[in-house]
Motif scaffolding. Structure first.
Motif, PDB file in Angstrom:
ATOM      1  N   THR A  17       0.905  -1.075  -0.269  1.00  9.28           N
ATOM      2  CA  THR A  17       0.089  -0.121  -0.105  1.00  9.28           C
ATOM      3  C   THR A  17       0.768   1.359   0.215  1.00  9.28           C
ATOM      4  O   THR A  17       1.924   1.116   0.466  1.00  9.28           O
ATOM      5  CB  THR A  17      -0.981   0.140   1.218  1.00  9.28           C
ATOM      6  OG1 THR A  17      -0.073  -0.038   2.475  1.00  9.28           O
ATOM      7  CG2 THR A  17      -2.079  -1.279   1.102  1.00  9.28           C
ATOM      8  N   ASN A  19       0.722   5.793  -1.426  1.00  8.28           N
ATOM      9  CA  ASN A  19       0.233   6.876  -2.558  1.00  8.28           C
ATOM     10  C   ASN A  19       0.870   6.735  -3.717  1.00  8.28           C
ATOM     11  O   ASN A  19       1.863   6.069  -3.979  1.00  8.28           O
ATOM     12  CB  ASN A  19       0.370   8.111  -1.708  1.00  8.28           C
ATOM     13  CG  ASN A  19      -0.538   8.542  -0.586  1.00  8.28           C
ATOM     14  OD1 ASN A  19      -1.757   8.170  -0.599  1.00  8.28           O
ATOM     15  ND2 ASN A  19      -0.101   9.413   0.348  1.00  8.28           N
ATOM     16  N   LYS A  24       5.181   1.140  -5.332  1.00  8.89           N
ATOM     17  CA  LYS A  24       4.489  -0.082  -5.160  1.00  8.89           C
ATOM     18  C   LYS A  24       4.743  -0.934  -6.281  1.00  8.89           C
ATOM     19  O   LYS A  24       5.208  -2.047  -6.137  1.00  8.89           O
ATOM     20  CB  LYS A  24       3.022   0.131  -4.933  1.00  8.89           C
ATOM     21  CG  LYS A  24       2.704   0.962  -4.047  1.00  8.89           C
ATOM     22  CD  LYS A  24       1.141   1.249  -3.638  1.00  8.89           C
ATOM     23  CE  LYS A  24       0.371   1.928  -4.930  1.00  8.89           C
ATOM     24  NZ  LYS A  24       0.779   3.359  -4.856  1.00  8.89           N
ATOM     25  N   GLU A  82      -4.343  -1.188  -8.090  1.00  7.08           N
ATOM     26  CA  GLU A  82      -5.822  -0.616  -7.611  1.00  7.08           C
ATOM     27  C   GLU A  82      -6.756  -1.896  -7.334  1.00  7.08           C
ATOM     28  O   GLU A  82      -7.783  -1.912  -7.817  1.00  7.08           O
ATOM     29  CB  GLU A  82      -6.450   0.245  -8.780  1.00  7.08           C
ATOM     30  CG  GLU A  82      -5.560   1.438  -8.691  1.00  7.08           C
ATOM     31  CD  GLU A  82      -6.010   2.440  -9.782  1.00  7.08           C
ATOM     32  OE1 GLU A  82      -7.173   2.208 -10.745  1.00  7.08           O
ATOM     33  OE2 GLU A  82      -5.267   3.486 -10.156  1.00  7.08           O
ATOM     34  N   GLY A 122      -2.315  -0.707  -3.819  1.00  3.83           N
ATOM     35  CA  GLY A 122      -3.270   0.235  -4.071  1.00  3.83           C
ATOM     36  C   GLY A 122      -3.133   1.183  -2.354  1.00  3.83           C
ATOM     37  O   GLY A 122      -2.401   0.999  -1.737  1.00  3.83           O
ATOM     38  N   TYR A 123      -4.068   2.183  -2.235  1.00  5.16           N
ATOM     39  CA  TYR A 123      -4.388   2.930  -1.167  1.00  5.16           C
ATOM     40  C   TYR A 123      -4.724   1.922   0.040  1.00  5.16           C
ATOM     41  O   TYR A 123      -5.432   0.972   0.058  1.00  5.16           O
ATOM     42  CB  TYR A 123      -5.312   3.835  -1.154  1.00  5.16           C
ATOM     43  CG  TYR A 123      -4.949   4.988  -2.271  1.00  5.16           C
ATOM     44  CD1 TYR A 123      -4.016   5.844  -2.458  1.00  5.16           C
ATOM     45  CD2 TYR A 123      -6.193   4.797  -3.323  1.00  5.16           C
ATOM     46  CE1 TYR A 123      -3.939   6.729  -3.512  1.00  5.16           C
ATOM     47  CE2 TYR A 123      -5.932   5.831  -4.258  1.00  5.16           C
ATOM     48  CZ  TYR A 123      -4.745   6.984  -4.469  1.00  5.16           C
ATOM     49  OH  TYR A 123      -4.929   7.651  -5.452  1.00  5.16           O
ATOM     50  N   LYS A 124      -4.099   2.305   1.246  1.00  2.67           N
ATOM     51  CA  LYS A 124      -4.351   1.532   2.326  1.00  2.67           C
ATOM     52  C   LYS A 124      -5.561   1.161   2.741  1.00  2.67           C
ATOM     53  O   LYS A 124      -5.969   0.049   3.373  1.00  2.67           O
ATOM     54  CB  LYS A 124      -3.098   1.874   3.638  1.00  2.67           C
ATOM     55  CG  LYS A 124      -3.088   1.153   4.810  1.00  2.67           C
ATOM     56  CD  LYS A 124      -2.146   1.847   5.804  1.00  2.67           C
ATOM     57  CE  LYS A 124      -1.965   0.940   7.018  1.00  2.67           C
ATOM     58  NZ  LYS A 124      -0.911   1.406   7.761  1.00  2.67           N
ATOM     59  N   ASP A 125      -6.414   2.236   2.981  1.00  7.52           N
ATOM     60  CA  ASP A 125      -7.690   2.099   3.291  1.00  7.52           C
ATOM     61  C   ASP A 125      -8.783   1.483   2.528  1.00  7.52           C
ATOM     62  O   ASP A 125      -9.331   0.457   3.071  1.00  7.52           O
ATOM     63  CB  ASP A 125      -8.346   3.675   3.562  1.00  7.52           C
ATOM     64  CG  ASP A 125      -8.320   4.368   2.480  1.00  7.52           C
ATOM     65  OD1 ASP A 125      -7.523   4.420   1.572  1.00  7.52           O
ATOM     66  OD2 ASP A 125      -9.289   5.672   2.557  1.00  7.52           O
ATOM     67  N   LYS A 126      -8.470   1.541   1.242  1.00  3.38           N
ATOM     68  CA  LYS A 126      -9.147   1.001   0.246  1.00  3.38           C
ATOM     69  C   LYS A 126      -8.969  -0.262  -0.074  1.00  3.38           C
ATOM     70  O   LYS A 126      -9.633  -1.489   0.153  1.00  3.38           O
ATOM     71  CB  LYS A 126      -9.196   1.710  -0.987  1.00  3.38           C
ATOM     72  CG  LYS A 126      -9.800   3.228  -1.040  1.00  3.38           C
ATOM     73  CD  LYS A 126      -9.836   3.653  -2.559  1.00  3.38           C
ATOM     74  CE  LYS A 126     -10.638   4.890  -2.695  1.00  3.38           C
ATOM     75  NZ  LYS A 126     -11.044   5.234  -3.993  1.00  3.38           N
ATOM     76  N   HIS A 146       3.498  -1.244   3.778  1.00  7.00           N
ATOM     77  CA  HIS A 146       3.206  -0.057   3.511  1.00  7.00           C
ATOM     78  C   HIS A 146       4.297   1.328   2.987  1.00  7.00           C
ATOM     79  O   HIS A 146       5.390   1.090   3.942  1.00  7.00           O
ATOM     80  CB  HIS A 146       2.353   0.704   4.692  1.00  7.00           C
ATOM     81  CG  HIS A 146       1.985   2.219   4.413  1.00  7.00           C
ATOM     82  ND1 HIS A 146       0.893   2.398   3.519  1.00  7.00           N
ATOM     83  CD2 HIS A 146       2.324   3.420   4.766  1.00  7.00           C
ATOM     84  CE1 HIS A 146       0.697   3.795   3.437  1.00  7.00           C
ATOM     85  NE2 HIS A 146       1.487   4.214   4.334  1.00  7.00           N
ATOM     86  N   ASN A 149       5.472   8.209   1.629  1.00  2.53           N
ATOM     87  CA  ASN A 149       5.815   9.322   0.750  1.00  2.53           C
ATOM     88  C   ASN A 149       7.096   9.632   0.739  1.00  2.53           C
ATOM     89  O   ASN A 149       7.699   9.750   1.789  1.00  2.53           O
ATOM     90  CB  ASN A 149       4.774  10.499   0.871  1.00  2.53           C
ATOM     91  CG  ASN A 149       3.216  10.233   0.760  1.00  2.53           C
ATOM     92  OD1 ASN A 149       3.152   9.322  -0.079  1.00  2.53           O
ATOM     93  ND2 ASN A 149       2.558  10.958   1.252  1.00  2.53           N
TER      94      ASN A 149
END
Length: 169
Positions: A17, A19, A24, A82, A122-126, A146, A149
């Motif tokens: 995960t 941004n 990634k 994604e 992808g994004y951590k929360d999603k 994770h 940035n």
């Protein structure tokens, strides 16, 4: 040692995960290259797809689509950028196509665990939302990474190295 399958006693699948721009895909490629170099994954085969690529367009079309993508990646790595796109849609965080894709993916991962590495990115929360759709996902994707940035100083160093390589200075 090359070709030693003892490493397969642990799961090769991974969730990465972070941004956009945190590396990634690059990180997944590096891990894959190491596993391939040591013969753990026999084919130099990195297949990059989007989570939406696994969903069919009509009932019954998803499972064959997932199996075709798995077959394409066999012996190497399937990188799902994604990946959380599977969990989007429907009232409960997943639609019928997502549920079929996840069930088929889990079956294929289990049946081919010694010959395939799958990476969700992808994004951590999603990604967290996706992982809650089926308890089998946590078991088959136990490793999480994770990527934070880059700082302004780190970006400046990267830009300098790239510029020096490109312009031979």
């Amino acid at each position: 040692k090359t070709g030693d399958k003892s490493a397969l006693k642990t799961c090769l699948n991974l969730v990465i995960t972070g941004n956009p721009g945190t590396g990634k895909t690059t990180y997944a490629r590096l891990i894959f290259k190491v596993l391939h170099a040591y013969g753990i994954l026999p084919r130099d085969n990195f297949v990059e797809k989007n989570g939406l690529d696994l969903k069919g367009q009509y009932v019954g079309s998803t499972a064959p689509k997932v199996k075709k993508i798995i077959k394409e990646a066999m012996g190497g790595c399937l990188f799902l950028d994604e990946a959380y796109a599977l969990s989007e849609g429907g009232n409960d965080g997943g639609d019928v196509y997502a549920q079929e894709a996840i069930r088929t993916l889990l079956t294929e991962i289990e049946n081919n665990r010694t010959n395939l590495m799958v990476v969700f990115a992808g994004y951590k929360d999603k990604i967290g939302q996706l992982m809650r759709l089926d308890p089998g996902l946590d078991r088959r994707f136990p490793e999480r990474l994770h990527l934070t940035n880059y700082s302004a100083a780190e970006l400046a160093k990267i830009a300098k190295v790239v510029a020096e390589k490109k312009f031979n200075k």
